[in-house]
Write a protein that holds these residues in place. Structure first.
Motif, PDB file in Angstrom:
ATOM      1  N   PRO A  26       5.240   9.838  -5.635  1.00 40.24           N
ATOM      2  CA  PRO A  26       5.812   8.540  -5.721  1.00 40.24           C
ATOM      3  C   PRO A  26       4.561   8.067  -6.543  1.00 40.24           C
ATOM      4  N   PHE A  27       4.839   7.560  -7.878  1.00 43.52           N
ATOM      5  CA  PHE A  27       3.558   7.112  -8.574  1.00 43.52           C
ATOM      6  C   PHE A  27       2.749   6.363  -8.302  1.00 43.52           C
ATOM      7  N   LYS A  28       1.443   5.677  -8.997  1.00 38.88           N
ATOM      8  CA  LYS A  28       0.705   4.702  -8.454  1.00 38.88           C
ATOM      9  C   LYS A  28       1.271   3.527 -10.063  1.00 38.88           C
ATOM     10  N   LYS A  29       1.435   2.649  -9.325  1.00 39.82           N
ATOM     11  CA  LYS A  29       1.932   1.424 -10.061  1.00 39.82           C
ATOM     12  C   LYS A  29       1.455   0.300 -10.419  1.00 39.82           C
ATOM     13  N   MET A  30       1.139  -0.678 -11.767  1.00 43.59           N
ATOM     14  CA  MET A  30       0.170  -1.518 -11.762  1.00 43.59           C
ATOM     15  C   MET A  30       1.041  -2.395 -10.664  1.00 43.59           C
ATOM     16  N   SER A  54       0.464  -1.304  -0.177  1.00 41.14           N
ATOM     17  CA  SER A  54       0.296  -0.162   0.120  1.00 41.14           C
ATOM     18  C   SER A  54       1.037   1.159  -0.326  1.00 41.14           C
ATOM     19  N   GLY A  55       2.012   1.130   0.834  1.00 41.27           N
ATOM     20  CA  GLY A  55       2.947   2.114   0.407  1.00 41.27           C
ATOM     21  C   GLY A  55       3.244   2.400   1.729  1.00 41.27           C
ATOM     22  N   GLU A  56       2.444   2.163   2.636  1.00 44.27           N
ATOM     23  CA  GLU A  56       2.321   3.034   3.757  1.00 44.27           C
ATOM     24  C   GLU A  56       3.801   2.904   4.556  1.00 44.27           C
ATOM     25  N   MET A  57       4.533   1.317   4.450  1.00 38.99           N
ATOM     26  CA  MET A  57       5.679   1.409   4.925  1.00 38.99           C
ATOM     27  C   MET A  57       6.612   1.747   4.126  1.00 38.99           C
ATOM     28  N   LEU A  58       7.460   2.082   3.432  1.00 35.78           N
ATOM     29  CA  LEU A  58       9.345   2.049   2.709  1.00 35.78           C
ATOM     30  C   LEU A  58       9.641   1.235   2.924  1.00 35.78           C
ATOM     31  N   PRO A  59      10.635   0.030   2.152  1.00 34.54           N
ATOM     32  CA  PRO A  59      11.551  -0.781   2.039  1.00 34.54           C
ATOM     33  C   PRO A  59      12.966  -0.581   2.262  1.00 34.54           C
ATOM     34  N   TYR A  60      13.208   0.877   2.765  1.00 34.48           N
ATOM     35  CA  TYR A  60      14.688   1.216   3.195  1.00 34.48           C
ATOM     36  C   TYR A  60      15.086   0.385   4.651  1.00 34.48           C
ATOM     37  N   PRO A  61      13.954   0.452   5.620  1.00 39.63           N
ATOM     38  CA  PRO A  61      14.018   0.270   7.295  1.00 39.63           C
ATOM     39  C   PRO A  61      14.637  -1.596   6.939  1.00 39.63           C
TER      40      PRO A  61
END
Length: 428
Positions: free
Chosen positions: A240-244, A32-39
């Motif tokens: 950030p874009f919304k993507k498929m 959902s984008g609520e959490m970023l991948p970096y951590p």
């Protein structure tokens, strides 16, 4: 290489344990984008010592270059360079099996994590390592390879997707000892949050902006490579874009409005780099990126294969497991063939790298073309095999299908891969 080593399998087990603990519980938040991948990536690096390995490798490389430059300055004879025996010279050269296991396992669960990590290190750090001066490497490399800072690699523009160089409109012009950067980049992985950005731009030689030149003249302009840092005046990072698919990997636009760049931000600090202009730098990155697609595709195929075999054994229709139906068996058989083929391509690439003969751009394009197409096919078959359940997010195969499709566009569309393979064959 015909199978994973015992060490590879031990690493795989450890990676799977990490994924079960740190990734799977957060899949919805990542998607959902609520959490970023970096951590999560930083936690992975810390747990497996990848940050320490990267930092140590960079320190050794820089110490060796420093010693060489000091010898040159003192007029001392330089030792002969040893022939390469493996690796691509990247920050994790010599650890290709480790990275292949890591990438494939993560890709089968959350490929967005791999994309965010791979672009930052595989493209960002590696470009600085291959093109930068000693001072530039000391300035940026350590933080990127340890993921303390996130890097983006910006070449794609709204009007120059597959025609990355010919259609490039982003340009720099000289202003005394500095450069002034103007233009726009799009579809940039990590773009919205990157701390450090590698930007490719055409040089305006003082005879007008690119828009005022003929098409032929614009295509032939020299391409230079610069390093920008977050927060520079005139540099804007879009949302950030919304993507498929690949929802866990932030993608966005970058805007440059008269960004002043001192010469120490020009990689190599010269317009006449011994390895050619920025085009050569990018082509080298394309090769590594396309080989990486094979590793990612293997993860998609492996996970779809595993989920479908388990589902075929447990799902019952008409009083029996669906695995007893021949059409289901056909899908499973095709998945197994795909798994063997993609894995063999990965093994071949690893062996070539260890032997100091990594695949050419044409060979990497062939790998990317096949592996991305077959991974997408397998993922769509997985959705079909699961039926209505396959269309529901809780069964995960729908996310694998969305993510797999990106591989046919990512790292250059598959249509352009056909061109590169053919040119390699015809020596054009």
């Amino acid at each position: 290489m015909f199978e994973w080593s015992e060490t590879d399998e031990l690493i795989r087990g450890a990676v799977r344990s990490f994924i079960d603990k740190e990734v799977r519980p957060h899949l919805d938040a990542l998607d959902s984008g609520e959490m970023l991948p970096y951590p999560i990536i930083r936690k992975l690096f810390a747990e497996f010592g990848i940050d320490a390995l990267g930092s140590e490798t960079v320190a050794k490389l820089l110490a060796k270059q420093r010693k060489r430059e000091e010898a040159l300055a003192a007029g001392e004879p330089l030792p002969e360079k040893k022939a390469k025996t493996g690796g691509d010279g990247g920050p994790f050269s010599g650890q290709e099996s480790l990275m292949a296991v890591l990438v494939s396992e993560l890709s089968g669960v959350c490929m967005g994590l791999v994309t965010a990590m791979g672009v930052s290190i595989g493209l960002g750090a590696t470009t600085i390592l291959s093109r930068g001066t000693l001072t530039q490497k000391e300035r940026w490399l350590a933080d990127i390879v340890t993921m303390k800072k996130v890097a983006a690699w910006a070449i794609t523009e709204p009007d120059s997707g597959s025609d990355a160089f010919g259609g490039m409109k982003t340009y720099v012009r000289r202003d005394g000892d500095d450069y002034i950067l103007n233009g726009q980049k799009t579809f940039i992985t990590n773009g919205p949050y990157a701390d450090t950005v590698i930007v490719y731009a055409k040089l305006d030689e003082g005879d007008g902006t690119p828009e005022s030149k003929t098409i032929a003249a614009k295509r032939d302009r020299k391409v230079l490579t610069f390093v920008l840092d977050k927060g520079m005046e005139g540099f804007t990072q879009g949302k950030p874009f919304k993507k498929m698919g690949l929802h866990a990997s932030p993608t966005g636009e970058l805007f440059f409005d008269n960004v002043r760049l001192s010469r120490d931000r020009l990689l190599g600090e010269t317009e006449q780099h011994e390895g050619g202009d920025g085009r050569e730098s990018a082509r080298s990155s394309f090769t590594a990126e396309r080989i990486g697609v094979a590793f990612m595709a293997l993860g998609i195929v492996n996970e779809c294969h595993r989920l479908c075999v388990d589902y075929a054994k447990t799902r019952k229709l008409w009083g029996q497991e669906i695995g007893r139906f021949q059409l289901v068996q056909l899908k499973l058989a095709r998945m197994e063939i795909a798994r063997i083929n993609v894995q063999n391509m990965v093994f071949h690439a690893l062996e070539r790298s260890r032997a100091g003969k990594p695949p050419t751009l044409a060979e990497a394009s062939a790998m990317k073309l096949y592996c991305s197409e077959i991974a997408t096919e397998v993922a769509m078959d997985a959705v079909q095999l699961f039926g209505g359940n396959g269309y529901m997010s809780e069964y995960h195969v729908e996310q694998l299908a969305r993510d797999a499709k990106s591989l046919m566009i990512y790292a250059g569309s598959n249509e352009i891969q056909v061109t590169h393979v053919a040119k390699g064959l015809l020596a054009y």
